[in-house]
Write a protein that holds these residues in place. Structure first.
Motif, PDB file in Angstrom:
ATOM      1  N   LEU A 101       0.834  -1.207   0.000  1.00 24.57           N
ATOM      2  CA  LEU A 101       0.000   0.000   0.000  1.00 24.57           C
ATOM      3  C   LEU A 101       0.868   1.257   0.000  1.00 24.57           C
ATOM      4  CD1 LEU A 101      -3.077   0.315   0.148  1.00 24.57           C
ATOM      5  CD2 LEU A 101      -2.877   0.576   2.614  1.00 24.57           C
ATOM      6  N   LYS A 102       2.005   1.199   0.709  1.00 26.17           N
ATOM      7  CA  LYS A 102       2.874   2.377   0.787  1.00 26.17           C
ATOM      8  C   LYS A 102       3.829   2.475  -0.396  1.00 26.17           C
ATOM      9  CE  LYS A 102       2.951   3.246   5.739  1.00 26.17           C
ATOM     10  NZ  LYS A 102       3.748   3.044   6.953  1.00 26.17           N
ATOM     11  N   GLY A 103       3.706   1.560  -1.356  1.00 23.27           N
ATOM     12  CA  GLY A 103       4.499   1.652  -2.581  1.00 23.27           C
ATOM     13  C   GLY A 103       5.807   0.887  -2.567  1.00 23.27           C
ATOM     14  N   LYS A 104       6.054   0.091  -1.510  1.00 25.64           N
ATOM     15  CA  LYS A 104       7.286  -0.727  -1.524  1.00 25.64           C
ATOM     16  C   LYS A 104       7.110  -1.857  -2.518  1.00 25.64           C
ATOM     17  CE  LYS A 104       9.263   0.082   2.956  1.00 25.64           C
ATOM     18  NZ  LYS A 104       9.401  -0.333   4.319  1.00 25.64           N
ATOM     19  N   GLU A 105       8.224  -2.272  -3.153  1.00 25.09           N
ATOM     20  CA  GLU A 105       8.142  -3.365  -4.125  1.00 25.09           C
ATOM     21  C   GLU A 105       9.155  -4.445  -3.784  1.00 25.09           C
ATOM     22  OE1 GLU A 105       7.773  -2.417  -8.251  1.00 25.09           O
ATOM     23  OE2 GLU A 105       7.107  -0.380  -7.769  1.00 25.09           O
ATOM     24  N   PHE A 106       8.722  -5.682  -3.932  1.00 28.07           N
ATOM     25  CA  PHE A 106       9.581  -6.835  -3.650  1.00 28.07           C
ATOM     26  C   PHE A 106       9.541  -7.764  -4.847  1.00 28.07           C
ATOM     27  CE2 PHE A 106       7.798  -5.313   0.299  1.00 28.07           C
ATOM     28  CZ  PHE A 106       8.860  -5.325   1.188  1.00 28.07           C
ATOM     29  N   ILE A 107      10.634  -8.501  -5.040  1.00 26.73           N
ATOM     30  CA  ILE A 107      10.634  -9.569  -6.033  1.00 26.73           C
ATOM     31  C   ILE A 107      11.177 -10.821  -5.350  1.00 26.73           C
ATOM     32  CG2 ILE A 107      12.865  -8.792  -7.007  1.00 26.73           C
ATOM     33  CD1 ILE A 107      11.757  -9.821  -9.708  1.00 26.73           C
ATOM     34  N   ALA A 108      10.434 -11.926  -5.487  1.00 24.22           N
ATOM     35  CA  ALA A 108      10.816 -13.165  -4.784  1.00 24.22           C
ATOM     36  C   ALA A 108      10.194 -14.359  -5.494  1.00 24.22           C
ATOM     37  CB  ALA A 108      10.316 -13.116  -3.339  1.00 24.22           C
ATOM     38  N   PRO A 109      10.901 -15.504  -5.474  1.00 21.76           N
ATOM     39  CA  PRO A 109      10.288 -16.704  -6.059  1.00 21.76           C
ATOM     40  C   PRO A 109       9.193 -17.290  -5.166  1.00 21.76           C
ATOM     41  CG  PRO A 109      12.463 -17.206  -5.168  1.00 21.76           C
ATOM     42  CD  PRO A 109      12.285 -15.732  -5.028  1.00 21.76           C
ATOM     43  N   ASN A 110       9.188 -16.874  -3.895  1.00 22.99           N
ATOM     44  CA  ASN A 110       8.212 -17.425  -2.942  1.00 22.99           C
ATOM     45  C   ASN A 110       7.504 -16.337  -2.141  1.00 22.99           C
ATOM     46  OD1 ASN A 110       9.044 -20.409  -2.982  1.00 22.99           O
ATOM     47  ND2 ASN A 110      10.988 -19.387  -2.536  1.00 22.99           N
ATOM     48  N   ILE A 111       6.227 -16.581  -1.889  1.00 22.53           N
ATOM     49  CA  ILE A 111       5.473 -15.750  -0.936  1.00 22.53           C
ATOM     50  C   ILE A 111       4.890 -16.710   0.097  1.00 22.53           C
ATOM     51  CG2 ILE A 111       3.434 -14.276  -0.598  1.00 22.53           C
ATOM     52  CD1 ILE A 111       3.721 -13.341  -3.478  1.00 22.53           C
ATOM     53  N   ILE A 112       5.084 -16.393   1.369  1.00 21.59           N
ATOM     54  CA  ILE A 112       4.408 -17.189   2.404  1.00 21.59           C
ATOM     55  C   ILE A 112       3.355 -16.295   3.056  1.00 21.59           C
ATOM     56  CG2 ILE A 112       4.648 -18.385   4.608  1.00 21.59           C
ATOM     57  CD1 ILE A 112       7.362 -19.368   3.751  1.00 21.59           C
ATOM     58  N   ILE A 113       2.109 -16.703   2.937  1.00 17.19           N
ATOM     59  CA  ILE A 113       1.028 -15.918   3.556  1.00 17.19           C
ATOM     60  C   ILE A 113       0.803 -16.471   4.963  1.00 17.19           C
ATOM     61  CG2 ILE A 113      -1.360 -15.138   3.365  1.00 17.19           C
ATOM     62  CD1 ILE A 113      -1.229 -15.755   0.367  1.00 17.19           C
ATOM     63  N   ALA A 114       1.165 -15.649   5.947  1.00 18.35           N
ATOM     64  CA  ALA A 114       0.932 -16.014   7.356  1.00 18.35           C
ATOM     65  C   ALA A 114       0.017 -14.934   7.931  1.00 18.35           C
ATOM     66  CB  ALA A 114       2.260 -16.091   8.109  1.00 18.35           C
ATOM     67  N   GLY A 115      -1.053 -14.677   7.191  1.00 20.30           N
ATOM     68  CA  GLY A 115      -1.905 -13.506   7.468  1.00 20.30           C
ATOM     69  C   GLY A 115      -2.972 -13.696   8.519  1.00 20.30           C
ATOM     70  N   GLY A 116      -2.968 -14.828   9.220  1.00 23.69           N
ATOM     71  CA  GLY A 116      -3.915 -15.020  10.333  1.00 23.69           C
ATOM     72  C   GLY A 116      -5.350 -14.882   9.891  1.00 23.69           C
ATOM     73  N   VAL A 117      -6.074 -14.015  10.591  1.00 25.15           N
ATOM     74  CA  VAL A 117      -7.481 -13.805  10.251  1.00 25.15           C
ATOM     75  C   VAL A 117      -7.635 -12.588   9.341  1.00 25.15           C
ATOM     76  CG1 VAL A 117      -8.680 -14.999  12.106  1.00 25.15           C
ATOM     77  CG2 VAL A 117      -7.614 -12.811  12.568  1.00 25.15           C
ATOM     78  N   GLY A 118      -6.507 -12.168   8.756  1.00 27.63           N
ATOM     79  CA  GLY A 118      -6.527 -11.013   7.866  1.00 27.63           C
ATOM     80  C   GLY A 118      -5.852  -9.841   8.515  1.00 27.63           C
TER      81      GLY A 118
END
Ligand SMILES: Cc1cc2nc3c(=O)[nH]c(=O)nc-3n(C[C@H](O)[C@H](O)[C@H](O)COP(=O)(O)OP(=O)(O)OC[C@H]3O[C@@H](n4cnc5c(N)ncnc54)[C@H](O)[C@@H]3O)c2cc1C
Length: 338
Positions: A101-118
């Motif tokens: 949302l703040k405009g940071k950008e990442f590049i990665a072969p993997n994303i791990i979603i550990a987002g709990g209940v959101g």
């Protein structure tokens, strides 16, 4: 653009332990969380409450558990990007491009979603006029209480946060506490304290009322309050603070083309990968037959997801299983000198 092996979404207990497991196997990660602090539900919802079912720790509070998890990943120097939400993801040539949302950008072969209940977001004041002052004189959390010194503050809410801050800020500010009901929901001791301060005229309390409008130019000048009978009163104010609790929203995660089942992400239990290659889900947000929404399950899921990431991050290497007790490589990574 930040280039990393794994982007972890969520700095709750699951995301934190998973970061440790990534560090142990020699992968880099970056962690993004919407909250302004590390720890997820443990720190936001029950920092002082004791937990009794963390393996080998008979009792620890949500805050103590968080501090220990932070301590355990210190050797890896992973970066945390707090108060920011992962918004968009795109796949290009087997790499995930991630924007916050703040405009940071990442590049990665993997994303791990550990987002709990959101992502946790504060419940906000209904009048649209409040948006103009949000983050400046209309606030839903307090980072630095010294800004209120000598100021006029109107606090809305009837729970522990509203009462605690009303008591604290009344020491150095002119405070009015406004609640839509007659009874407060906070701890009895805090309710008693508020009554005492009211008697001593150190705080004003207005009940059966809610916010109607806010007015001002660059900063807030006036807060309008409406009572149950429709009567409106105006109070001069430098700040309006709202403590109406948090709402949890899966938000942008719903738009990433992942299978979603009752607000959770189905995964396989071999490596916790989702229906998208290179996207894993662990902790409260994932689902599979027999899933237990407990911290200990999140730890196990994080350990397996970390190994799942290895093959995409190091396609030309073979993952080698090692014990922390005996592996020199692992000890070097943790910085243990022998
Ligand atoms: C009152 C209470 C008591 C509990 N007691 C126990 C207990 O005794 N034992 C036990 O094992 N469990 C207990 N639990 C459950 C336990 O807290 C959860 O199982 C655990 O917190 C799940 O961890 P998590 O890391 O998966 O998710 P969370 O702790 O929910 O953390 C997820 C994080 O992800 C962030 N996030 C989500 N989406 C985004 C996004 N798009 N961008 C950026 N950040 C995002 C959120 O802000 C949050 O900080 C309790 C829960 C509650 C509410």
């Amino acid at each position: 653009m930040i280039d990393t092996d794994v982007l972890i979404i969520g700095a709750g207990p699951t995301g934190l332990f998973c970061a440790q497991q990534l560090g142990i196997i020699g992968l880099k990660c970056e962690v993004v969380d919407n909250l302004d602090k590390i720890g997820g539900q443990c720190i936001e919802l029950y920092p002082g409450k004791p937990i009794y079912d963390i393996p080998a720790i008979p009792e620890c509070t949500g805050e103590e558990l968080t501090n220990n998890l932070i301590e355990q990943i210190k050797p890896f120097n992973f970066n945390f990007h707090l108060s920011d939400r992962v918004q968009k993801i795109n796949n290009k040539n087997d790499k995930w491009h991630v924007k916050t949302l703040k405009g940071k950008e990442f590049i990665a072969p993997n994303i791990i979603i550990a987002g709990g209940v959101g992502s946790f977001e504060p419940r906000k004041f209904p009048p649209k006029s409040c948006e103009k002052f949000e983050g400046n004189s209309v606030l839903y959390s307090i980072k630095d209480k010294t800004i209120f010194k000598g100021k006029t503050v109107v606090i809305f809410g009837g729970g522990d946060s509203a009462l605690d801050w009303a008591i604290e800020l009344s020491k150095n500010s002119k405070v009015t506490l406004v609640h839509r009901r007659d009874e407060f929901r906070g701890a009895q001791a805090s309710v008693e304290k508020i009554k005492e301060l009211q008697k001593e005229k150190k705080i004003d309390v207005i009940t059966k009322s809610s916010i109607n409008d806010v007015k001002g130019n660059k900063t807030l000048e006036l807060v309008e309050i409406k009572n149950d009978d429709g009567k409106i009163i105006s109070i001069n104010a430098d700040y309006a603070l709202g403590f109406f609790g948090l709402i949890m929203q899966l938000g942008p995660i719903l738009d990433w083309g992942l299978n979603i089942n009752k607000k959770t992400i189905p995964v396989n239990t071999e490596n916790f990968e989702t229906n998208k290659k290179g996207i894993f889900a662990i902790g409260d947000i994932c689902s599979y037959p027999g899933k237990l929404k407990l911290i200990l399950s999140g730890f196990h899921e994080g350990a397996l997801a970390a190994r799942g990431c290895f093959k995409y991050a190091r396609p030309n290497e073979k993952y080698r299983f090692e014990f922390t007790t005996t592996s020199k490589t692992v000890k070097d990574r943790i910085g243990i000198k022998e």
